[in-house]
Structure formats: structure tokens, C-alpha cells
Write a protein that holds these residues in place. Structure first.
Motif, short mmCIF file in Angstrom:
data_model
loop_
_atom_site.label_atom_id
_atom_site.label_comp_id
_atom_site.label_asym_id
_atom_site.label_seq_id
_atom_site.Cartn_x
_atom_site.Cartn_y
_atom_site.Cartn_z
N ALA A 108 0.85 -1.20 0.00
CA ALA A 108 0.00 0.00 0.00
C ALA A 108 0.88 1.25 0.00
CB ALA A 108 -0.93 -0.01 1.21
N LEU A 109 0.70 2.11 -0.99
CA LEU A 109 1.49 3.32 -1.11
C LEU A 109 0.68 4.51 -0.64
CD1 LEU A 109 3.02 2.72 -4.66
CD2 LEU A 109 4.02 2.16 -2.43
N GLN A 110 1.31 5.39 0.13
CA GLN A 110 0.60 6.54 0.66
C GLN A 110 1.15 7.83 0.07
OE1 GLN A 110 2.51 5.96 4.87
NE2 GLN A 110 1.83 8.09 4.75
N SER A 111 0.33 8.87 0.13
CA SER A 111 0.80 10.21 -0.21
C SER A 111 1.06 10.95 1.11
CB SER A 111 -0.23 10.96 -1.05
OG SER A 111 -1.45 11.07 -0.36
N TYR A 112 1.83 12.03 1.02
CA TYR A 112 2.19 12.80 2.21
C TYR A 112 1.77 14.25 2.03
CZ TYR A 112 5.28 8.86 3.38
OH TYR A 112 5.79 7.62 3.68
N LEU A 113 1.56 14.92 3.15
CA LEU A 113 1.22 16.34 3.14
C LEU A 113 2.08 17.05 4.18
CD1 LEU A 113 -0.79 18.43 1.87
CD2 LEU A 113 -2.23 18.06 3.89
N VAL A 114 2.80 18.09 3.73
CA VAL A 114 3.65 18.86 4.64
C VAL A 114 3.30 20.34 4.52
CG1 VAL A 114 5.54 17.21 4.57
CG2 VAL A 114 5.48 19.06 2.91
N ASP A 115 3.66 21.11 5.55
CA ASP A 115 3.32 22.53 5.55
C ASP A 115 4.19 23.36 4.61
OD1 ASP A 115 1.31 22.12 7.41
OD2 ASP A 115 2.66 22.38 9.11
N GLY A 116 5.50 23.03 4.54
CA GLY A 116 6.40 23.88 3.77
C GLY A 116 7.35 23.09 2.91
N PHE A 117 7.92 23.77 1.89
CA PHE A 117 8.89 23.15 0.99
C PHE A 117 9.76 24.24 0.38
CE2 PHE A 117 9.53 21.65 -3.57
CZ PHE A 117 10.71 20.98 -3.29
N ASN A 118 11.08 24.07 0.49
CA ASN A 118 12.04 24.99 -0.13
C ASN A 118 12.88 24.20 -1.14
OD1 ASN A 118 14.02 26.76 -0.88
ND2 ASN A 118 14.60 27.37 1.18
N PRO A 119 12.57 24.32 -2.44
CA PRO A 119 13.29 23.52 -3.44
C PRO A 119 14.78 23.81 -3.48
CG PRO A 119 11.94 25.22 -4.48
CD PRO A 119 11.54 25.19 -3.05
N ASP A 120 15.19 25.02 -3.06
CA ASP A 120 16.63 25.35 -3.07
C ASP A 120 17.40 24.55 -2.04
OD1 ASP A 120 16.27 27.21 -5.10
OD2 ASP A 120 15.85 28.84 -3.69
N ASN A 121 16.72 24.07 -1.00
CA ASN A 121 17.38 23.31 0.06
C ASN A 121 17.07 21.81 0.02
OD1 ASN A 121 18.55 25.64 1.10
ND2 ASN A 121 16.87 25.99 2.56
N PHE A 122 16.49 21.37 -1.11
CA PHE A 122 16.10 19.96 -1.21
C PHE A 122 17.36 19.10 -1.29
CE2 PHE A 122 15.00 16.14 -3.65
CZ PHE A 122 13.86 15.70 -2.99
N GLY A 123 17.56 18.24 -0.30
CA GLY A 123 18.73 17.37 -0.27
C GLY A 123 18.31 15.93 -0.03
N PHE A 124 18.32 15.13 -1.09
CA PHE A 124 17.86 13.75 -1.01
C PHE A 124 19.00 12.84 -0.55
CE2 PHE A 124 16.82 9.53 -2.45
CZ PHE A 124 15.44 9.45 -2.45
N LYS A 125 18.74 12.02 0.45
CA LYS A 125 19.74 11.06 0.93
C LYS A 125 19.42 9.67 0.38
CE LYS A 125 20.90 13.41 5.28
NZ LYS A 125 20.97 13.29 6.77
N ASP A 126 20.35 9.11 -0.39
CA ASP A 126 20.15 7.76 -0.92
C ASP A 126 19.96 6.76 0.22
OD1 ASP A 126 20.40 8.82 -3.42
OD2 ASP A 126 22.36 7.95 -3.86
N TYR A 127 19.20 5.72 -0.06
CA TYR A 127 18.84 4.73 0.95
C TYR A 127 19.28 3.34 0.50
CZ TYR A 127 15.84 1.79 3.92
OH TYR A 127 15.36 0.85 4.80
N SER A 128 19.81 2.56 1.43
CA SER A 128 20.16 1.17 1.14
C SER A 128 20.09 0.36 2.42
CB SER A 128 21.57 1.08 0.53
OG SER A 128 21.92 -0.26 0.27
N HIS A 129 19.28 -0.71 2.40
CA HIS A 129 19.14 -1.54 3.60
C HIS A 129 18.45 -2.85 3.24
CE1 HIS A 129 18.82 -2.49 7.84
NE2 HIS A 129 17.51 -2.69 7.70
N GLU A 130 19.09 -3.95 3.56
CA GLU A 130 18.52 -5.30 3.44
C GLU A 130 17.88 -5.54 2.07
OE1 GLU A 130 15.92 -6.00 6.72
OE2 GLU A 130 17.57 -6.19 8.16
N GLY A 131 18.63 -5.27 1.02
CA GLY A 131 18.15 -5.56 -0.33
C GLY A 131 17.34 -4.47 -0.98
#
Length: 309
Positions: free
Chosen positions: A211-234
Motif C-alpha cells: 500500500a502506497l501513501q501520499s504525504y502532506l507537509v506545511d512547507g517546501f524549499n526547493p533550493d534546500n532539497f537534499g535527497f539522501k540515498d537509501y540502502s538496507h537489506e536488499g
């Protein structure tokens, strides 16, 4: 200008199919089903369908150009007993076939990944052979043909405890595929065939969707968007790029989500709405709802939260 295809009917969007799929409903008959893994330009698949109109064929391929060429061949054949999917066959067997629903599996010239460092990409691991076994009917057969003898030896090493008997033989160029012709022209005339016959059933049920969910947040600053790659148990999620439209207040994030050897290109939308910023999958994607896709949504959610401190 002539149309490329008479019909796109053989092509299936796997995202629209029930999982597992009732193939008798797809084909509107109860004929037995055979599968070709990696059908390339479709020479063998088209030939099989014409020679065996009483059998339904499902083909898996991941390259769009090859699917286009195959659709043209199928359009000219006049038969309606083939369906093709652009999908990793590992996910296809896990999610779209119930146990004991495939009569025969064909795989001509799979990539042998000859370098030792690339062997992890090879298809016929012990785990995958167990899945193939579970999807084959009792007495069903998996046929593998290759130009690379060490690959055959590697597969035979993996067959133990997968419920298959093994029959090996040298063979000639019999199939007329693009790659086979290329090797014959280069001087190779001996090829190698494995017939793996199902002797004992290995239970392995169809994987369930997440089951996939959507999220809702109050704020977003695209200039500070920093994605951290994820790796765990396959599971692994890696960031590719983010595109932001300031006028529309919408961002599109491209990531790759991997469940073991199965990888999917995922687009996730971050869009402004009256309630804040909504994060969900982009519409129209041909993906499967897996754990890695769920994790990709979570990673984007965390990155959006962190963008505003």
C-alpha cells in the motif's frame, strides 16, 4: 507514410493488470500459456505464435526499441495469441503468475555477463529458478540457449534444490534471431542448450502489492532539497534529479527504486495545494507498488521536511 503497427493490442500496460493475472481473461480463452524471456526483436516469439495458434504466449522485454520491432512483426502475423510486457521478468513471475500456470518457458541468448564483477546481474540464480519452478505446471520445461559455455556451467551449479532435472546438449543455430545471426557471421556455429524439467514443485506464492501513501507537509524549499540515498537489506533508493517549476509550484523528483535485482524508475510529484505541499507518485507511471517504491516516497517526504529546517 506507413503506420508502424496494424494494432497495439499485443502490448499490455502491466500497471493495469490484476496481480496475479488471470491470463484466460486476458486472452479470452483457456489455452495453455508459454513465456519467452527477453524476446529481443521478436523473431522467435512471432514464429512460435504462428506455428502454435492453440497456445497463448507472453513475452517479457525491457527495451522499447525491441518491443516496437516485435509489435511490427506481430501486426503482420495476423494471430492474436501473443501479449508482451515491458517489465523485468523477475517481477513478472513473482507478481503476475499464480503457481502452476505456465506450460513452458523459453529464453534464447540471455546476457551472460561474462566479467566476474558483473555476475551479480545474471538472471538464473537459484532463487529465480525456484520461482520459475513454482510457476510451471507439473512436468513443465524451462529452455535456455546461449552462446557462452561458462554461463551454462554457472546455471547448472545453481540448479540444485530447485526441483528441476537437467538435460544439456550442444546445438546448432536454429532460431534466426538477430544475435544468433551475428555470432554465426562471426564464425560461431556451436551453441549450448539446457532443458530444465520440473520434477518436484517448489512452493512460492505470488508477491503482494504494498500500500502506497501520499504525504502532506506545511512547507517546501526547493533550493534546500537534499535527497539522501537509501540502502538496507536488499532495498535501495538512489536520487537522479529534481525539476522545479516556480510558476506552477510543482517539483518532479526522479529516483531509482530497487528491490533486490528489480529496479524501477520512479517519478514523484511535490505540488502546492491549499492544505500545503502534497507528495505522491506521478500519474501515468508503469510501476509496481513494491517496498522500494514505498521507501522512495518516504525518502522524498523526509527531504521535503528537511528543506525548511
Amino acid at each position: 507514410m506507413k503506420a508502424f503497427y496494424v494494432s497495439l493490442r499485443p502490448f499490455l500496460n502491466h500497471a493495469d493488470l490484476k496481480r496475479p493475472t488471470d491470463w484466460s481473461t486476458v486472452f479470452t480463452n483457456d489455452h495453455c500459456v508459454e513465456v519467452e524471456i527477453g524476446f529481443g526483436n521478436g523473431e522467435y516469439l512471432a514464429s512460435l505464435s504462428q506455428q502454435n495458434p492453440q497456445i497463448n504466449f507472453v513475452g517479457f522485454e525491457q527495451y522499447c526499441e525491441r518491443i516496437h520491432r516485435t509489435l511490427r512483426k506481430l501486426s503482420r502475423s495476423g494471430f492474436d495469441n501473443v501479449r508482451v510486457l515491458r517489465l523485468d521478468v523477475r517481477a513478472g513471475f513473482e507478481r503476475y503468475f499464480s503457481p502452476k500456470t505456465i506450460a513452458r518457458v523459453h529464453c534464447l541468448y540471455p546476457p551472460p555477463w561474462p566479467k566476474k564483477s558483473d555476475a551479480k546481474h545474471r538472471l538464473f540464480t537459484t532463487d529465480f529458478l525456484k520461482i520459475v519452478n513454482s510457476r510451471l505446471v507439473d512436468g513443465g520445461v524451462l529452455k535456455i540457449v546461449t552462446d557462452h559455455r561458462p554461463y551454462i556451467d554457472w546455471i547448472q551449479d545453481n540448479v540444485k534444490d530447485t526441483g528441476f532435472s537437467v538435460e544439456f546438449q550442444n546445438t546448432q543455430a536454429n532460431y534466426g534471431t538477430k544475435f544468433e545471426k551475428k555470432w554465426v557471421e562471426a564464425g560461431q556455429h556451436e551453441f549450448y542448450q539446457l532443458l530444465l524439467g520440473k520434477q518436484r514443485h517448489i512452493p512460492n506464492g505470488a508477491k503482494e502489492d504494498i500500500a502506497l501513501q501520499s504525504y502532506l507537509v506545511d512547507g517546501f524549499n526547493p533550493d534546500n532539497f537534499g535527497f539522501k540515498d537509501y540502502s538496507h537489506e536488499g532495498l535501495a533508493v538512489s536520487f537522479k534529479e529534481i525539476l522545479y517549476d516556480a510558476k506552477k509550484k510543482t517539483a518532479l523528483v526522479h529516483v531509482i527504486a530497487c528491490d533486490g535485482p528489480v529496479s524501477q524508475n520512479i517519478r514523484i510529484v511535490i505540488v502546492h495545494c491549499p492544505q500545503g505541499w502534497r507528495i505522491n507518485l506521478a500519474e501515468g507511471g508503469m510501476l509496481m507498488p513494491t517496498l522500494a517504491v514505498s521507501q522512495a516516497l518516504e525518502c522524498v517526504y523526509q527531504a521535503v521536511k528537511n528543506s525548511v529546517g
